[in-house]
Design an enzyme around this catalytic site. Structure first.
Site, PDB file in Angstrom:
ATOM      1  N   ASP A   1      -4.587   3.441   2.817  1.00 45.38           N
ATOM      2  CA  ASP A   1      -5.925   3.037   3.111  1.00 45.38           C
ATOM      3  C   ASP A   1      -5.735   1.374   3.629  1.00 45.38           C
ATOM      4  O   ASP A   1      -6.964   0.999   3.573  1.00 45.38           O
ATOM      5  CB  ASP A   1      -6.942   3.197   1.788  1.00 45.38           C
ATOM      6  CG  ASP A   1      -6.197   2.436   0.556  1.00 45.38           C
ATOM      7  OD1 ASP A   1      -5.263   1.573   0.875  1.00 45.38           O
ATOM      8  OD2 ASP A   1      -6.923   2.372  -0.429  1.00 45.38           O
TER       9      ASP A   1
ATOM     10  N   ASP B   1       0.799  -1.145  -0.055  1.00 44.58           N
ATOM     11  CA  ASP B   1       0.046  -0.076   0.091  1.00 44.58           C
ATOM     12  C   ASP B   1       0.865   1.220  -0.125  1.00 44.58           C
ATOM     13  O   ASP B   1       1.839   1.291   0.579  1.00 44.58           O
ATOM     14  CB  ASP B   1      -0.799   0.040   1.315  1.00 44.58           C
ATOM     15  CG  ASP B   1      -1.748   1.312   1.530  1.00 44.58           C
ATOM     16  OD1 ASP B   1      -2.073   1.905   0.376  1.00 44.58           O
ATOM     17  OD2 ASP B   1      -1.977   1.288   2.688  1.00 44.58           O
TER      18      ASP B   1
ATOM     19  N   GLU C   1      -7.030 -20.468 -16.618  1.00 43.37           N
ATOM     20  CA  GLU C   1      -7.472 -21.248 -15.331  1.00 43.37           C
ATOM     21  C   GLU C   1      -8.674 -22.256 -15.735  1.00 43.37           C
ATOM     22  O   GLU C   1      -9.630 -21.771 -16.251  1.00 43.37           O
ATOM     23  CB  GLU C   1      -7.952 -20.534 -14.265  1.00 43.37           C
ATOM     24  CG  GLU C   1      -8.376 -21.282 -12.924  1.00 43.37           C
ATOM     25  CD  GLU C   1      -9.185 -20.243 -11.939  1.00 43.37           C
ATOM     26  OE1 GLU C   1      -9.020 -20.885 -10.933  1.00 43.37           O
ATOM     27  OE2 GLU C   1      -9.883 -19.418 -12.413  1.00 43.37           O
TER      28      GLU C   1
ATOM     29  N   ASP D   1      -9.402 -16.012 -16.276  1.00 39.19           N
ATOM     30  CA  ASP D   1      -9.992 -16.747 -15.107  1.00 39.19           C
ATOM     31  C   ASP D   1     -11.038 -17.842 -15.475  1.00 39.19           C
ATOM     32  O   ASP D   1     -12.030 -17.302 -16.375  1.00 39.19           O
ATOM     33  CB  ASP D   1     -10.925 -15.426 -14.307  1.00 39.19           C
ATOM     34  CG  ASP D   1     -11.252 -16.001 -13.061  1.00 39.19           C
ATOM     35  OD1 ASP D   1     -10.640 -16.230 -12.200  1.00 39.19           O
ATOM     36  OD2 ASP D   1     -12.599 -15.932 -12.890  1.00 39.19           O
TER      37      ASP D   1
HETATM   38  C1  NOJ Z   1     -10.973 -17.942  -9.873  1.00 42.74           C
HETATM   39  C2  NOJ Z   1     -10.040 -16.829  -8.943  1.00 42.74           C
HETATM   40  O1  NOJ Z   1      -8.796 -17.373  -8.900  1.00 42.74           O
HETATM   41  C3  NOJ Z   1     -10.971 -16.779  -7.701  1.00 42.74           C
HETATM   42  O2  NOJ Z   1     -10.470 -16.111  -6.777  1.00 42.74           O
HETATM   43  C4  NOJ Z   1     -12.146 -16.213  -7.952  1.00 42.74           C
HETATM   44  O3  NOJ Z   1     -13.024 -16.185  -6.788  1.00 42.74           O
HETATM   45  C5  NOJ Z   1     -13.196 -17.037  -9.063  1.00 42.74           C
HETATM   46  N1  NOJ Z   1     -12.165 -17.493 -10.089  1.00 42.74           N
HETATM   47  C6  NOJ Z   1     -14.214 -16.243  -9.515  1.00 42.74           C
HETATM   48  O4  NOJ Z   1     -13.941 -15.338 -10.345  1.00 42.74           O
END
Ligand code: NOJ
Length: 508
Positions: A29, A25, A258, A203
């Site tokens: 904050d 940071d 992912e 993601d």
């Molecule tokens: C995978 C991400 O790594 C995770 O942190 C997230 O909660 C979920 N996808 C939903 O986007």
């Protein structure tokens, strides 16, 4: 490798994951920000990483701490401004570090203007940008379960229909069968590619395609959350679409997806025929027990089950699971795990703080904030000893990890044998060794609890030894093997203490 022998940068790279809320940071904050990343880039240069993946810093109500995006093309004020993002990208590039940003294509925030408009009425032009369905027998349209618990559908009183969300109700799923959604999300990719990013971590990319019939999942999978099951053929076509877009940019931009599907066979399918993802995360090590048999199996299966040309990835931790040091509960084993991570064939991803050997923070009920119970691994990084650990406040958004003084980056830098020095040494050896970066991997017979594999490229040969056992082992190796790096103080090639590991160099 391409036909002319050229190796794209991301195959040679070690990527460092930055979880920006907890990196550093600068404005007081208690939440890390983009300026904090810029300020500490030299830590990454010192370590020797080649690229960073920065978890989401876009506008977000933070129901899922950034994975609920309300504007893909702006920076959340808690992280800074678009100008700060430009500066981080430029400052990283100046130092020879590439930048991957997170792209969240499966869902937006329920506060995204697209969803607000979609929700406004059944006749909204954006109604079809999300998955809206009538209920069934007074309940949701099907039996799907969401990640973090509960059903995957939420009822909207005003329009008398249900919308789909594989994660929180605040994260409605986009409808990728609508070409306007595809075009809008491609624009997001272009926005960041034009700003100079080198690629994307994508993601839950396996979730984006949906069967419009939304069939129930079988009763035997009744309570299993949908994210681990969702796998439609149409997703591959969608991925090929954005692969073409990314590849059309100069500079070897890349993607790493992912795919939370557990088995390597499904993971492998997301490489396509070299026309889908450049890389796919291999999460097997995140759930593997610390045994020779488990790791031998993973290494062997990655070699056998990924199609030729599919470049593997490796990770020990990330912002969704307990850290490797916590899972193993043992410092020596965590050091040996670093050797495993950084000597595999494939691109390793180092989660911020693993290089310090951080354990998860103990988070009391009153401090818990994450709906998925993942606060411990997201504790802020301690940069210095002292009450504030280099942050402007002593009480950031989550508590500090254990031993934050001794585990701070400044303390570990001064201590020759620290975890941080081990990571640096391993990165240096990897960088200098074509065998470790590119060479074939072959498992070798080894006694007892020792896992052994050789990496070879031309006349560069490295032997990696990892002792998973509780007893020291003397392998009686040919003395021509020289010690490159050891996970602990051992200095004799082929002699491994309990939970010790080493990289050896063959005579040339
Ligand atoms: C995978 C991400 O790594 C995770 O942190 C997230 O909660 C979920 N996808 C939903 O986007």
């Amino acid at each position: 490798m391409t036909d002319d022998g050229h190796v794209p940068w991301w195959r040679d790279a070690v990527v460092y994951q930055i979880y920006p809320r907890s990196f550093l940071d600068t404005d007081g904050d208690g939440v890390g920000d983009l300026r904090g990343i810029e300020r500490r880039l030299d830590h990454l240069v010192w370590l020797g990483v080649d690229a960073v993946w920065i978890s989401p810093f876009y506008r977000s109500p933070m129901a899922d701490f950034g994975y609920d995006v309300s504007d893909y093309c702006d920076v959340d004020p808690s992280f800074g401004t678009l100008g700060d993002a430009d500066r981080v990208i430029a400052a990283a590039h100046q130092r020879g570090i590439r930048v991957l940003v997170d792209w969240v294509p499966n869902h937006t925030s329920d506060q995204h203007p697209w969803f607000r408009e979609s929700r406004a009425s059944r006749s909204s032009p954006k109604r079809d940008w999300y998955h809206w369905r009538d209920g069934r027998d007074g309940g949701p349209p099907n039996n799907w379960r969401a990640a973090f618990g509960g059903r995957a559908w939420t009822f909207d009183d005003a329009s008398d229909q249900w919308y789909l969300h594989l994660f929180l109700p605040q994260q409605p799923d986009l409808n990728w069968s609508n070409p306007e959604v595809v075009a809008a999300m491609h624009d997001v990719l272009r926005f960041w590619l034009d700003r100079g990013v080198d690629g994307f971590r994508i993601d839950v990319v396996h979730c984006i395609g949906k069967d419009p019939a939304f069939p129930d999942q079988p009763a035997e999978l009744g309570e299993v959350d949908r994210v681990g099951i969702q796998n439609e053929a149409v997703t591959h076509e969608l991925i090929r679409g954005f692969r073409r877009l990314v590849d059309a940019y100069p500079g070897e931009r890349t993607t790493v997806g992912e795919v939370n599907l557990g088995d390597l066979h499904s993971i492998a399918s997301f490489y396509g025929h070299g026309d889908e993802l450049h890389m796919v995360f291999n999460f097997l090590p995140l759930h593997a027990p610390w045994t020779k048999a488990a790791w031998c199996d993973i290494v062997e299966r990655v070699e056998q089950e990924l199609p030729p040309g599919a470049w593997p990835t490796w990770a020990l931790s990330n912002h969704d699971v307990r850290r490797i040091r916590t899972r193993l509960g043992d410092e020596d084993a965590a050091r040996a795990a670093a050797v495993l991570l950084l000597t595999q064939r494939g691109t390793p991803f180092v989660y911020q703080g693993d290089e310090l050997g951080l354990e998860d923070a103990a988070v009391s009920d009153e401090h818990r904030v994450d709906p998925g119970g993942r606060d411990g691994c997201r504790a802020p990084l301690p940069w210095k000893p002292g009450a504030r650990h280099g942050w402007p406040t002593a009480n950031p958004w989550l508590p500090w990890p254990p031993d934050a003084d001794a585990r701070s980056a400044a303390s570990e830098r001064q201590e020759g044998g620290s975890m941080m020095h081990l990571y640096r040494d391993l990165l240096a050896v990897r960088r200098a060794s074509p065998a470790l970066r590119r060479g074939a991997l072959q498992l070798r017979d080894a006694p007892d609890d020792v896992l052994a594999y050789e990496r070879v490229w031309g006349d560069d040969r490295r032997l990696v030894l990892v002792n998973f056992g509780e007893r020291a082992v003397d392998l009686g190796l040919d003395p021509s093997w020289r010690l490159d790096v050891a996970s602990g103080p051992q200095r004799v090639a082929g002699v491994l203490p309990a939970h010790g590991a080493a990289v050896l160099r063959g005579a040339t």
